[in-house]
Design a protein around this motif. Structure first.
Motif, short mmCIF file in Angstrom:
data_model
loop_
_atom_site.label_atom_id
_atom_site.label_comp_id
_atom_site.label_asym_id
_atom_site.label_seq_id
_atom_site.Cartn_x
_atom_site.Cartn_y
_atom_site.Cartn_z
N GLY A 193 -1.85 31.36 26.10
CA GLY A 193 -2.91 31.16 25.12
C GLY A 193 -4.22 30.81 25.81
O GLY A 193 -4.67 31.52 26.70
N ARG A 194 -4.80 29.69 25.42
CA ARG A 194 -6.07 29.27 26.01
C ARG A 194 -5.89 28.60 27.38
O ARG A 194 -6.87 28.28 28.05
CB ARG A 194 -6.81 28.34 25.06
N GLU A 195 -4.66 28.38 27.79
CA GLU A 195 -4.37 27.72 29.07
C GLU A 195 -3.99 28.75 30.13
O GLU A 195 -3.22 29.67 29.87
CB GLU A 195 -3.23 26.71 28.92
N SER A 206 -8.77 25.81 31.17
CA SER A 206 -8.65 25.93 29.72
C SER A 206 -9.87 26.63 29.16
O SER A 206 -10.99 26.43 29.66
CB SER A 206 -8.50 24.55 29.06
N LEU A 207 -9.66 27.42 28.13
CA LEU A 207 -10.74 28.10 27.43
C LEU A 207 -11.06 27.36 26.14
O LEU A 207 -10.15 26.85 25.47
CB LEU A 207 -10.36 29.54 27.10
N GLY A 210 -11.03 29.77 20.22
CA GLY A 210 -9.88 30.63 20.04
C GLY A 210 -9.71 31.68 21.11
O GLY A 210 -8.96 32.65 20.91
N ASP A 211 -10.40 31.54 22.25
CA ASP A 211 -10.24 32.51 23.33
C ASP A 211 -8.87 32.35 23.97
O ASP A 211 -8.21 31.32 23.84
CB ASP A 211 -11.34 32.32 24.37
N ALA A 212 -8.45 33.39 24.69
CA ALA A 212 -7.12 33.36 25.31
C ALA A 212 -7.16 34.08 26.65
O ALA A 212 -7.96 34.99 26.86
CB ALA A 212 -6.09 34.02 24.39
N ALA A 223 -10.13 36.64 30.31
CA ALA A 223 -10.24 35.97 29.02
C ALA A 223 -10.56 36.99 27.94
O ALA A 223 -11.33 37.94 28.18
CB ALA A 223 -11.32 34.90 29.07
N ARG A 225 -11.23 37.60 23.50
CA ARG A 225 -11.54 37.02 22.19
C ARG A 225 -11.18 38.07 21.15
O ARG A 225 -11.72 39.16 21.15
CB ARG A 225 -13.02 36.66 22.11
N ILE A 343 -15.93 25.85 31.22
CA ILE A 343 -14.62 26.32 31.70
C ILE A 343 -14.32 25.70 33.06
O ILE A 343 -13.20 25.21 33.29
CB ILE A 343 -14.61 27.85 31.76
#
Length: 429
Positions: A193-195, A206-207, A210-212, A223, A225, A343
């Motif tokens: 996910g974002r990690e 981490s982002l 809701g980015d991943a 990354a 979106r 970030i």
């Protein structure tokens, strides 16, 4: 596959029509002996997935494909010796590839299995391998020479839209892929996910929002979106003697920083860019360097802002360097830089955080109605899978528009939360 091999395969597929039908030209004894040496060396460097059930299912599909290969057919329906003695195995490799040796060995990577649209495509690959084997592809043009082995096989990228996968074929394909490792092993990084977790470097990012993160290749992550790339790339690189910054006196500290700055400029040069505003930063025990990227311009002012401006940072982490780059594109540079610094500011060690296991292909019965595409969309919206919808749709693309009946299964991607980065590749047993 070489041009000559492709030609032979095409001639075989065309039937090489004569009054007596197509004639097989299998490898000679020298090619077979050379294949045994080449295969041994090949498998010493590229391990196989050790799973008897997977091997048995693969061999079953292979035997059926060989029986449908005209060049291997015996006269008047008799069993052809050329159909015997074949070996089908899976390479523990996330890249999509398939290889053929003259001793009747076909190796298919797990990346290829994930990329193929279904069992018909795999059967077509095996028929192509058999036709290549029996069409003289291993016979050298010049006497005394040997054809280099293995031969690469061409994968079928798309299924036949006019003939959807039959239920039996689809069930067998789902069984074949169920439990297979997808992508890279967890030791090369986990996009959760974002990690982003990099176990070898003991490093995490981490982002926001809701980015991943999504894997791009081994040790490289991007990354996204809403499934679309946003220009941020993270790479894990060997430190190559750079070492951590700090300790051993001021002189050593300055020398390490200078080395990092040189590495940063080298990375920029590979992208035909220049670095300006080079500076040192610290975050949670990590000391790195960062700077602005500008496309190299002949005579242009260094540091000028405009299209193509980006940001680049290098952070030493144990025996590795973590490279973080961001293409600003048409975004305002101040907003782009603020996001980049946010970030970088999330960088931390893993400490005692359990690293999720690698992604695996899993067969599940959702118990929902609708087409496979609709059911997958609902599963993704409900958080029922551990990877993006686009990747899961590719796994099911041979039957996306087919209705899902009671008890029928789809393929998703999931992580075993109790596994660690030391997890082996291949199948989950």
């Amino acid at each position: 596959m070489s041009v000559r091999s492709v030609l032979f395969a095409c001639l075989a597929a065309a039937g090489c029509a004569t009054t007596s039908g197509p004639r097989a030209i299998p490898p000679d004894a020298a090619a077979i002996h050379a294949a045994e040496r080449a295969r041994t060396a090949f498998e010493e460097h590229r391990r196989l997935v050790q799973d008897p059930d997977l091997a048995a299912r693969l061999a079953e599909i292979g035997r059926e494909a060989l029986a449908e290969t005209p060049l291997l057919a015996g006269r008047e329906g008799a069993a052809a010796p050329l159909r015997e003695g074949w070996r089908f195995a899976v390479l523990d490799d996330p890249e999509a590839a398939a290889f053929l040796f003259a001793d009747r060995t076909v190796l298919v990577s797990r990346g290829a299995l994930a990329a193929l649209p279904g069992e018909p495509a795999l059967a077509a690959l095996f028929r192509s391998a058999a036709s290549t084997f029996a069409s003289g592809a291993f016979r050298p043009v010049t006497a005394g020479e040997l054809v280099e082995q293995p031969l690469s096989l061409v994968l079928v990228a798309e299924g036949d839209a006019g003939s959807p996968a039959a239920a039996g074929s689809r069930d067998r394909w789902v069984d074949l892929l169920d439990g297979l490792l997808f992508g890279q092993a967890a030791e090369y990084g986990v996009a959760d996910g974002r990690e982003l977790l990099l176990p070898r470097a003991d490093f995490r990012l981490s982002l926001p929002g809701g980015d991943a993160f999504e894997p791009a290749e081994r040790g490289v992550f991007r990354a996204t979106r809403n499934g679309e790339p946003v220009g941020l790339t993270v790479r894990e690189l060997p430190a190559a003697g750079s070492g951590p910054v700090g300790g051993n006196g001021v002189a050593a500290h300055r020398a390490a920083l200078a080395g990092l700055g040189a590495r940063l400029r080298d990375a920029a040069a590979r992208e035909a860019a220049e670095v300006t505003f080079l500076e040192t930063f610290r975050v949670r025990g990590f000391t790195g360097v960062r700077g602005r990227l500008h496309p190299a311009r002949n005579g242009g002012p260094a540091g000028a802002s405009g299209p193509g401006v980006g940001l680049l940072a290098l952070v030493p982490a144990g025996e590795f360097l973590v490279e973080v780059s961001l293409e600003c594109g048409r975004r305002r540079f101040d907003a782009c830089e603020t996001w980049f610094l946010e970030i970088l500011g999330s960088a931390d060690r893993l400490w005692d955080t359990p690293v999720p296991g690698p992604l695996r292909i899993a067969a599940v019965a959702p118990g929902a109605s609708g087409s496979v595409r609709e059911v997958l969309g609902r599963l993704a919206a409900e958080g029922g899978m551990d990877a993006g919808l686009a990747a899961v749709e590719v796994l099911n693309r041979g039957w996306l528009e087919q209705p899902l009946g009671p008890g029928e299964r789809v393929l998703i991607l999931a992580r075993d939360r109790e596994r660690t980065a030391a997890d082996a590749g291949g199948r989950q047993r």
